[in-house]
Every structure is written in C-alpha cells, then in structure tokens.
Design an enzyme around this catalytic site. Structure first.
Site, PDB file in Angstrom:
ATOM      1  N   TYR A  65       9.634  15.740 -67.897  1.00 52.65           N
ATOM      2  CA  TYR A  65       9.333  15.113 -66.612  1.00 52.65           C
ATOM      3  C   TYR A  65      10.342  13.985 -66.334  1.00 52.65           C
ATOM      4  CZ  TYR A  65       6.732  12.478 -63.128  1.00 52.65           C
ATOM      5  OH  TYR A  65       6.378  11.806 -61.991  1.00 52.65           O
ATOM      6  N   ASP A 106       1.502  21.576 -70.990  1.00 50.45           N
ATOM      7  CA  ASP A 106       0.142  21.012 -71.059  1.00 50.45           C
ATOM      8  C   ASP A 106       0.142  19.554 -71.515  1.00 50.45           C
ATOM      9  OD1 ASP A 106       0.894  21.605 -73.689  1.00 50.45           O
ATOM     10  OD2 ASP A 106      -1.203  21.790 -74.320  1.00 50.45           O
ATOM     11  N   ARG A 128      11.012  19.908 -90.153  1.00 47.32           N
ATOM     12  CA  ARG A 128      11.622  20.981 -89.355  1.00 47.32           C
ATOM     13  C   ARG A 128      13.045  20.577 -88.994  1.00 47.32           C
ATOM     14  NH1 ARG A 128       6.620  21.610 -85.113  1.00 47.32           N
ATOM     15  NH2 ARG A 128       5.053  22.220 -86.652  1.00 47.32           N
ATOM     16  N   SER A 182      -1.652  17.425 -84.637  1.00 43.67           N
ATOM     17  CA  SER A 182      -0.486  16.777 -85.241  1.00 43.67           C
ATOM     18  C   SER A 182       0.300  15.921 -84.249  1.00 43.67           C
ATOM     19  CB  SER A 182       0.444  17.857 -85.807  1.00 43.67           C
ATOM     20  OG  SER A 182       0.888  18.699 -84.765  1.00 43.67           O
ATOM     21  N   ASP A 209       2.542  26.432 -76.925  1.00 44.45           N
ATOM     22  CA  ASP A 209       1.142  26.136 -77.305  1.00 44.45           C
ATOM     23  C   ASP A 209       0.422  25.377 -76.199  1.00 44.45           C
ATOM     24  OD1 ASP A 209       0.800  26.560 -80.542  1.00 44.45           O
ATOM     25  OD2 ASP A 209       2.858  26.101 -79.960  1.00 44.45           O
ATOM     26  N   ARG A 269      -1.371  27.488 -81.419  1.00 45.59           N
ATOM     27  CA  ARG A 269      -1.073  28.257 -82.628  1.00 45.59           C
ATOM     28  C   ARG A 269      -1.647  29.676 -82.645  1.00 45.59           C
ATOM     29  NH1 ARG A 269       1.691  29.448 -84.870  1.00 45.59           N
ATOM     30  NH2 ARG A 269       1.354  29.427 -87.105  1.00 45.59           N
ATOM     31  N   ARG A 303      -1.714  21.046 -91.990  1.00 46.95           N
ATOM     32  CA  ARG A 303      -1.446  22.274 -91.236  1.00 46.95           C
ATOM     33  C   ARG A 303      -2.122  23.487 -91.861  1.00 46.95           C
ATOM     34  NH1 ARG A 303       1.160  21.291 -87.166  1.00 46.95           N
ATOM     35  NH2 ARG A 303       0.976  23.474 -86.641  1.00 46.95           N
ATOM     36  N   ASP A 332       4.576  14.972 -83.372  1.00 49.31           N
ATOM     37  CA  ASP A 332       5.972  15.334 -83.627  1.00 49.31           C
ATOM     38  C   ASP A 332       6.797  14.056 -83.666  1.00 49.31           C
ATOM     39  OD1 ASP A 332       5.407  18.060 -83.615  1.00 49.31           O
ATOM     40  OD2 ASP A 332       5.772  18.260 -81.468  1.00 49.31           O
ATOM     41  N   ASP A 390       6.586  25.564 -71.925  1.00 45.49           N
ATOM     42  CA  ASP A 390       6.097  25.183 -73.244  1.00 45.49           C
ATOM     43  C   ASP A 390       5.300  26.391 -73.773  1.00 45.49           C
ATOM     44  OD1 ASP A 390       4.921  23.588 -75.378  1.00 45.49           O
ATOM     45  OD2 ASP A 390       3.109  23.548 -74.130  1.00 45.49           O
TER      46      ASP A 390
HETATM   47  O1  M1P Z   1       3.953  23.204 -79.302  1.00 40.96           O
HETATM   48  C1  M1P Z   1       2.988  22.201 -79.334  1.00 40.96           C
HETATM   49  C2  M1P Z   1       2.704  21.783 -80.755  1.00 40.96           C
HETATM   50  O2  M1P Z   1       2.142  22.853 -81.478  1.00 40.96           O
HETATM   51  C3  M1P Z   1       1.756  22.533 -82.742  1.00 40.96           C
HETATM   52  O3  M1P Z   1       0.808  21.506 -82.684  1.00 40.96           O
HETATM   53  P1  M1P Z   1      -0.603  21.537 -83.425  1.00 40.96           P
HETATM   54  O4  M1P Z   1      -0.440  22.270 -84.709  1.00 40.96           O
HETATM   55  O5  M1P Z   1      -0.938  20.082 -83.571  1.00 40.96           O
HETATM   56  O6  M1P Z   1      -1.569  22.236 -82.499  1.00 40.96           O
HETATM   57  C4  M1P Z   1       2.904  22.000 -83.557  1.00 40.96           C
HETATM   58  O7  M1P Z   1       3.786  23.042 -83.873  1.00 40.96           O
HETATM   59  C5  M1P Z   1       3.618  20.901 -82.819  1.00 40.96           C
HETATM   60  O8  M1P Z   1       4.786  20.557 -83.490  1.00 40.96           O
HETATM   61  C6  M1P Z   1       3.955  21.322 -81.449  1.00 40.96           C
HETATM   62  O9  M1P Z   1       4.511  20.254 -80.735  1.00 40.96           O
END
Ligand code: M1P
Length: 243
Positions: free
Chosen positions: A210, A198, A113, A167, A10, A17, A124, A169, A8
């Site tokens: 998982y 995470d 998206r 956010s 983020d 981000r 955002r 998804d 993964d």
């Molecule tokens: O990759 C994890 C998430 O990262 C972003 O989440 P957030 O802006 O809430 O920190 C988003 O791009 C989300 O779609 C993605 O799952």
C-alpha cells in the site's frame, strides 16, 4: 496500458496454510489466462507449491516468496537476498518462545527463510486446530503485536510484521513486499497494478505494498484491495474485473 494483478496467498487466495479451494481454482485458471498475474507471499516456495496447484502457477508471470526476498519465474529462481539476524534477536525470540503464556506450544518456533525469518510462539509444527485456537487467543492477548513492537523498538534497522495466523515475519527494513511492486513496475513500464491482500493495514505484512503504491513514482491508477478471505477475492474478481 494493461493492468497487472498481484495477489497475496494465505488469507487472500487460500485459507492460511491450506490449499486453494477447487471452486476458486476453476475460476482463477480462466482469470490467469486472460490477465497478467503475479503472486506475492511471506511464505517460502515449498509452501506455495503445497497450496497453489501447478496449473495455476504455470499461468502466473512470477511468484515473489519470502516477502519479496526471493523471486521465481516458473521453476527458475530469478533472484534472492540474504539476511543474517543479530544474535541478540535470536536470544530474545528463544526466550519469548520459552516464556510465552500462549495456551499450547509445539516446535519450530524460528524458521530461517531466504532474506527473512518467521517466528511463532506456538511453533509452526502445530495442528490446524491448535493454529485456529492460537489465532483466536492472540486476537485477545495481542501477543504478536507486542512481539512486533518490541522487535521494531529494539532493532530500528529491522522490520517485524504480522502475516498469517500464528507468526510474525522479520526482515531488514524495506526488504518487504514493496520490493515486488517496484520490480513489477520496472518490468512492465509502470503499468497500473491491482493488489489483493488480507493484511493491508499498518503493521500487516501487505501494508508495504500500500505504501509503495502511494509513492509518486507509482501510477495513480494503482489499487490496493483489502479482503477478508479467498471468497471475497473471488467475488470481487467476478464482479469488478470479469469482462
Ligand atoms: O503469507 C502469510 C503468512 O503465512 C504464514 O503465516 P502463519 O503461519 O502465521 O499463518 C507464514 O508463512 C508467514 O510467513 C506468512 O507471512
């Protein structure tokens, strides 16, 4: 059979981000040269390009974006899926953004998206500081959990998961990160996979990985490794997988 590594982004390779840390880039470049690596994110491709340096991306075998609804090899788009959300869902999300009691609201609450949508009551377009504040507020208030539960209840054919800090998804049931596992399994003749994420607990956006790994068709040697942050990912890679 050679082990495949999937990550993964983020919260696993980068802070949410943000760009990968220099210290980690240095280590990860060597790791990618020695191993077969794929990335799997809920984010879209443009955000991946901001966060992960080109040299790292160039050493990966592929990148699954939009929760596995889009797949890239280098700069080539290999496949993508569509999702047309029901009007009633848009109406609910717009109302939720308007009437949410979260401390700050900005704009860009709904991001459409490829194959999915992303929803955030704070929006955002918030600053990094507002993002951190919302994350701490939501841990107490449980706003995202409540949104997730409502969407799942009202639209049984749609899934809603918590990914990053601000956010949720949303995508058709099954159109989640498990798609990436199945694709890689098929491409690499069912080779064992180690995944780092995470959000591997139920309700998190890595949980489908998982679940997919625990299906009979997957190799018994698959490993889903939960991490808190990129520092923990780096530490585990150094300690366990650095021969
Ligand atoms: O990759 C994890 C998430 O990262 C972003 O989440 P957030 O802006 O809430 O920190 C988003 O791009 C989300 O779609 C993605 O799952």
């Amino acid at each position: 059979m050679q082990r495949i590594f999937m990550f993964d982004i983020d919260g696993t390779l980068t802070p949410a981000r943000q760009r990968m840390a220099e210290e980690f880039i240095k280590f990860f470049l060597t790791f990618c040269k020695d191993n077969t690596v794929y990335l799997v994110t809920g984010s879209d491709h443009s955000k991946v390009l901001e966060q992960v340096p080109d040299e790292v991306l160039g050493l990966t075998s592929g990148v699954f974006t939009c929760s596995g609804n889009q797949y890239w090899e280098g700069e080539s788009l290999v496949y993508e899926k569509e999702f047309k959300a029901p009007e009633k869902l848009f109406t609910y999300l717009k109302d939720k953004a308007e009437y949410s009691v979260c401390p700050v609201k900005t704009s860009r609450h709904i991001e459409e998206r490829t194959g999915m949508m992303n929803f955030s009551t704070i929006g955002r377009n918030c600053t990094q500081e507002q993002r951190e504040d919302y994350y701490h507020w939501d841990r107490e208030a449980g706003e995202r959990k409540q949104i997730r539960d409502w969407v799942k209840h009202m639209f049984p054919e749609i899934d809603c998961v918590i990914g990053g800090q601000i956010s949720v998804d949303i995508y058709p049931m099954g159109c989640d990160k498990s798609q990436a596992i199945r694709y890689v399994k098929e491409k690499h003749d069912n080779a064992p996979i180690t995944f780092f994420g995470d959000r591997l607990k139920p309700g998190g956006n890595d949980f489908p990985v998982y679940s997919a790994m625990n299906q009979e068709s997957c190799a018994p040697l698959d490993i889903a490794t939960p991490v808190e942050n990129w520092q923990e990912t780096m530490r585990i890679l150094q300690e366990v997988y650095n021969d």
